[in-house]
Structure formats: structure tokens, C-alpha cells
Design a protein around this motif. Structure first.
Motif, short mmCIF file in Angstrom:
data_model
loop_
_atom_site.label_atom_id
_atom_site.label_comp_id
_atom_site.label_asym_id
_atom_site.label_seq_id
_atom_site.Cartn_x
_atom_site.Cartn_y
_atom_site.Cartn_z
N VAL A 153 -5.95 -11.58 4.63
CA VAL A 153 -5.10 -11.71 3.45
C VAL A 153 -5.00 -13.17 3.03
O VAL A 153 -5.16 -13.52 1.85
CB VAL A 153 -3.68 -11.13 3.72
CG1 VAL A 153 -2.73 -11.48 2.58
CG2 VAL A 153 -3.76 -9.62 3.90
N LEU A 157 0.93 -8.44 4.50
CA LEU A 157 0.90 -9.17 3.23
C LEU A 157 1.81 -10.39 3.29
O LEU A 157 1.45 -11.48 2.83
CB LEU A 157 1.34 -8.25 2.08
CG LEU A 157 0.30 -7.25 1.57
CD1 LEU A 157 0.94 -6.30 0.57
CD2 LEU A 157 -0.89 -7.97 0.94
N LEU A 167 0.76 -3.34 -2.59
CA LEU A 167 0.34 -2.40 -1.56
C LEU A 167 0.29 -0.99 -2.14
O LEU A 167 1.28 -0.49 -2.65
CB LEU A 167 1.33 -2.44 -0.39
CG LEU A 167 1.04 -1.48 0.76
CD1 LEU A 167 -0.29 -1.82 1.45
CD2 LEU A 167 2.19 -1.48 1.77
N GLY A 193 1.73 -9.66 -3.87
CA GLY A 193 1.05 -8.65 -3.07
C GLY A 193 1.32 -7.28 -3.67
O GLY A 193 2.45 -7.00 -4.09
N SER A 227 -3.85 -4.51 -1.51
CA SER A 227 -4.28 -3.99 -0.21
C SER A 227 -3.93 -2.51 -0.11
O SER A 227 -3.11 -2.00 -0.89
CB SER A 227 -3.67 -4.79 0.94
OG SER A 227 -2.28 -4.55 1.02
N HIS A 262 -11.64 -4.75 0.96
CA HIS A 262 -10.26 -5.14 0.66
C HIS A 262 -9.79 -6.19 1.66
O HIS A 262 -10.32 -6.27 2.74
CB HIS A 262 -9.34 -3.91 0.74
CG HIS A 262 -9.46 -3.02 -0.45
ND1 HIS A 262 -10.41 -2.04 -0.54
CD2 HIS A 262 -8.75 -2.98 -1.61
CE1 HIS A 262 -10.28 -1.41 -1.71
NE2 HIS A 262 -9.28 -1.96 -2.36
N PRO A 263 -8.77 -6.96 1.32
CA PRO A 263 -8.04 -6.94 0.03
C PRO A 263 -8.85 -7.57 -1.09
O PRO A 263 -9.83 -8.27 -0.86
CB PRO A 263 -6.78 -7.76 0.35
CG PRO A 263 -7.19 -8.69 1.45
CD PRO A 263 -8.20 -7.94 2.27
#
Length: 199
Positions: free
Chosen positions: A118, A44, A12, A10, A106, A142-143
């Protein structure tokens, strides 16, 4: 699924300075009693990402002090004011050599996108050539998930606030769209009037 969890990291992007919010860093806005960056990391994690890199920029030291982000790799982006593209590049650089085969990106200012969205995009991962994105009534959002084979090309075109937009436009026919409109709302927290979305 466990194997996928390790192969998809993930990422961010949480470096924004909140220029249209009177200079309040978005990462530190409060949502459900916690800094927005904590909420986004939790999303996430709940969506299946076990390795999470967080790109910090505006007030990075304060974010480190106030937010509880255990187990996350915190990445400083000194060029955050240049826009999202610089944060995306910093995040991708931080993943080099980790063995990760894809990254799920994300944005910290989209609290309406929860673990369900997600998880759906995460599940679209097949190989380091995968390109996937959440869509909302057919419109890409998104994501997004980038297989490692695409990272160099994305970093080369990520400038200003456009992020990966140019790269994705050039590779539109390769993107797997994952409809998430039934489980998420893709609003951004950009201006004072958007703060109504925070609890």
C-alpha cells in the motif's frame, strides 16, 4: 508525506457476497481474530491512508454491527450483486466534493497484500493525473491508485466484475507499475480452498 496522506484517500471494496463461499460475505470472514474488513482497513491505514471509505453491500447491516471501523466513511452499495464495478462507482461517488486528489483502491479479499505494498503504491502519487498499480513479477494487480482526473472515465466503464479493467487497458501507457512481489502476495479469497490463507 502528510500532505499526500490527505490528498490520497483509501477506498476498500468490501461488498461481495461470497457466492463461491456458500454466501458468506467476504467482509466478515475471520482473519487473525478479526473480520477481514477490519484487517483490510488497518492495512490501508498503516500504508498511509488517513481518509478511508469502505463500500459495503452483502449483509451490510451485520458488517456494521460486528466490525469496528472507527473513522471510516461507510458507503452502502445496494447494487452490490451486479459486481465490483457498481462498488467502485459507489466509492468514487462518495469521494466527490471531498477535495481528495487521488484514491487508492484495495479489495477486502486480498489479505496477503499488506501495508508495505500500500505504501509503495501510495508513494507513486504525484498529481490528480496519476495512474499507478502494484505489480507482481511485472503483472498488474492491486492496490491501484487513480488520480481524480480519471474518476469520471473509470465510473463510465466500470461494469460487472471488471471494475476499472477496461479503463486501465485503454490507458496502459500511462500506468506507473510499482513492483510489490517481494513484499506481498496477491491471492484472492474466492473459494473454500482459498480459506487456507486465513489465520
Amino acid at each position: 508525506m502528510t500532505e499526500n496522506n490527505e490528498q490520497v484517500a483509501g477506498l476498500l471494496l468490501a461488498a461481495g457476497g461470497g457466492r463461491r463461499l456458500g454466501g458468506r460475505p467476504k467482509a466478515l470472514l475471520t482473519h487473525q481474530g478479526h473480520p477481514l474488513v477490519e484487517h483490510a482497513v488497518g492495512t490501508l491505514r498503516a500504508g498511509g491512508c488517513t481518509r478511508i471509505h469502505v463500500v459495503l453491500g452483502a449483509s451490510a447491516d451485520t458488517v456494521r454491527e460486528r466490525a469496528l471501523l472507527p473513522g471510516c466513511v461507510l458507503v452502502d452499495n445496494p447494487e452490490w450483486a451486479q459486481g465490483m464495478g457498481s462498488s467502485l462507482r459507489a466509492g468514487l461517488d462518495s469521494l466527490a466534493g471531498t477535495g481528495v486528489r487521488a484514491v487508492l483502491v484495495s479489495l477486502v479479499d486480498q489479505p496477503g497484500i499488506g501495508p508495505e505494498a500500500v505504501a509503495r503504491v501510495h508513494a507513486a502519487y504525484e498529481s490528480d493525473e496519476t495512474l499507478a498499480a502494484a505489480s507482481y513479477d511485472g503483472k498488474r494487480g492491486h492496490p491501484v491508485l487513480f488520480g481524480a482526473r480519471h474518476w469520471t472515465g473509470i465510473a463510465a466503464t466500470a461494469t460487472g466484475d471488471r471494475g476499472a479493467r477496461a479503463y486501465l487497458k485503454a490507458h496502459e501507457d500511462e500506468i506507473v507499475l510499482v513492483e510489490c512481489g517481494d513484499v506481498a502476495q496477491p491471492f484472492d479469497i474466492d473459494t473454500e480452498s482459498d480459506l487456507v490463507h486465513l489465520e
